[in-house]
Scaffold this active site. Structure first.
Site, PDB file in Angstrom:
ATOM      1  CE  LYS A  13      25.653   8.776  37.052  1.00 23.42           C
ATOM      2  NZ  LYS A  13      26.485   7.849  37.824  1.00 23.42           N
ATOM      3  NE  ARG A  88      29.581  12.361  41.587  1.00 26.36           N
ATOM      4  CZ  ARG A  88      29.886  12.006  40.339  1.00 26.36           C
ATOM      5  NH1 ARG A  88      29.535  12.750  39.331  1.00 26.36           N
ATOM      6  NH2 ARG A  88      30.524  10.873  40.126  1.00 26.36           N
ATOM      7  NE  ARG A 127      34.121   3.545  34.928  1.00 25.73           N
ATOM      8  CZ  ARG A 127      33.326   4.411  35.543  1.00 25.73           C
ATOM      9  NH1 ARG A 127      32.146   4.689  35.040  1.00 25.73           N
ATOM     10  NH2 ARG A 127      33.690   4.986  36.653  1.00 25.73           N
ATOM     11  NE  ARG A 129      36.507   7.353  35.154  1.00 27.55           N
ATOM     12  CZ  ARG A 129      35.286   7.756  35.504  1.00 27.55           C
ATOM     13  NH1 ARG A 129      34.286   7.666  34.668  1.00 27.55           N
ATOM     14  NH2 ARG A 129      35.075   8.240  36.691  1.00 27.55           N
ATOM     15  NE  ARG A 140      34.627   7.308  41.382  1.00 26.13           N
ATOM     16  CZ  ARG A 140      35.140   6.356  40.612  1.00 26.13           C
ATOM     17  NH1 ARG A 140      36.312   5.842  40.876  1.00 26.13           N
ATOM     18  NH2 ARG A 140      34.480   5.939  39.592  1.00 26.13           N
TER      19      ARG A 140
HETATM   20  P1  AMP Z   1      32.167  10.632  37.021  1.00 23.05           P
HETATM   21  O1  AMP Z   1      32.775  10.519  35.668  1.00 23.05           O
HETATM   22  O2  AMP Z   1      30.786  11.212  36.999  1.00 23.05           O
HETATM   23  O3  AMP Z   1      32.250   9.346  37.798  1.00 23.05           O
HETATM   24  O4  AMP Z   1      33.060  11.689  37.832  1.00 23.05           O
HETATM   25  C1  AMP Z   1      34.437  11.456  38.079  1.00 23.05           C
HETATM   26  C2  AMP Z   1      34.916  12.312  39.249  1.00 23.05           C
HETATM   27  O5  AMP Z   1      34.736  13.699  38.934  1.00 23.05           O
HETATM   28  C3  AMP Z   1      34.150  12.120  40.552  1.00 23.05           C
HETATM   29  O6  AMP Z   1      34.655  11.026  41.301  1.00 23.05           O
HETATM   30  C4  AMP Z   1      34.386  13.465  41.237  1.00 23.05           C
HETATM   31  O7  AMP Z   1      35.682  13.538  41.758  1.00 23.05           O
HETATM   32  C5  AMP Z   1      34.305  14.439  40.073  1.00 23.05           C
HETATM   33  N1  AMP Z   1      32.910  14.924  39.824  1.00 23.05           N
HETATM   34  C6  AMP Z   1      32.158  14.689  38.713  1.00 23.05           C
HETATM   35  N2  AMP Z   1      30.950  15.271  38.813  1.00 23.05           N
HETATM   36  C7  AMP Z   1      30.940  15.905  40.011  1.00 23.05           C
HETATM   37  C8  AMP Z   1      29.963  16.669  40.706  1.00 23.05           C
HETATM   38  N3  AMP Z   1      28.750  16.919  40.185  1.00 23.05           N
HETATM   39  N4  AMP Z   1      30.302  17.152  41.930  1.00 23.05           N
HETATM   40  C9  AMP Z   1      31.514  16.938  42.464  1.00 23.05           C
HETATM   41  N5  AMP Z   1      32.477  16.214  41.876  1.00 23.05           N
HETATM   42  C10 AMP Z   1      32.206  15.690  40.655  1.00 23.05           C
END
Ligand code: AMP
Length: 185
Positions: A13, A88, A127, A129, A140
């Site tokens: 995404k 989410r 990746r 990270r 996750r």
């Molecule tokens: P992402 O880069 O989208 O994979 O987000 C990394 C981490 O940030 C996730 O594993 C969550 O801990 C937190 N996070 C990002 N977006 C959200 C969201 N919309 N709601 C809750 N936690 C989020």
């Protein structure tokens, strides 16, 4: 152009959102990026969010909605946007509806990146990270199943969901997205 990108972690995404936002000159809004920046800068948001992000847990909806209200308060969102990693949870989706209604900014489409789980795990491990360890990846994906997959149905009922085969190579996904949405820019 107002798109919501929905899909599991590792679905691609973020990669697609970056390219398209650049092509279409609209902001790419990633709650994950905003949180990582806040954590690095040790802001009050970052300090509150760090333990959740590091454990692969979701940050509480209230904090996420505070971020989004602030982000949607900026001028650049008037041109449109691509949301990546938000909403989410169903609570976030409902709160987003309300926020957009207040701003008179309806979303256009929701793109669901459908990817098989073996492809996801492989991509996440590549990746590298800090929150991409074996343990947090499992957590996750579990949270995604529990909390985020209900959104597929939520948006399907509104007839605004477009499904993309996220197993395809990046360049092909990009072509498909362009073909689907360029007419709307
Ligand atoms: P992402 O880069 O989208 O994979 O987000 C990394 C981490 O940030 C996730 O594993 C969550 O801990 C937190 N996070 C990002 N977006 C959200 C969201 N919309 N709601 C809750 N936690 C989020």
């Amino acid at each position: 152009m107002r798109l919501i990108f929905l899909g599991p972690p590792g679905a691609g995404k973020g990669t697609q959102a970056k390219v398209l936002a650049n092509q279409w000159q609209v902001p790419h809004i990633s709650t994950g990026d905003i949180l990582r920046e806040a954590i690095q800068g040790k802001t009050s948001l970052g300090i509150q969010a760090a333990t959740y992000v590091e454990a692969g847990e979701l940050v509480p909806d209230l904090l996420i909605m505070a971020i989004m209200r602030e982000r949607f308060g900026r001028e650049d969102v008037e041109k449109g946007w691509i949301l990546d990693g938000f909403p989410r949870t169903l609570a976030q989706a409902n709160a987003l509806d309300q926020l957009l209604q207040i701003m008179r900014q309806p979303y256009g489409k929701v793109v669901y990146f459908d990817v098989s789980s073996d492809v996801l795990v492989k991509r996440l491990l590549q990746r590298g990270r800090v929150d991409d360890t074996q343990e947090t990846i499992g957590r996750r994906l579990e949270i995604y199943q529990e909390q985020t997959t209900p959104l597929i149905d939520f948006y399907q009922r509104r007839h605004c969901l477009k499904t993309i085969d996220g197993n395809l190579p990046i360049s092909q996904i990009n072509q498909k997205l362009e073909a689907l949405f360029s007419a709307l820019v």
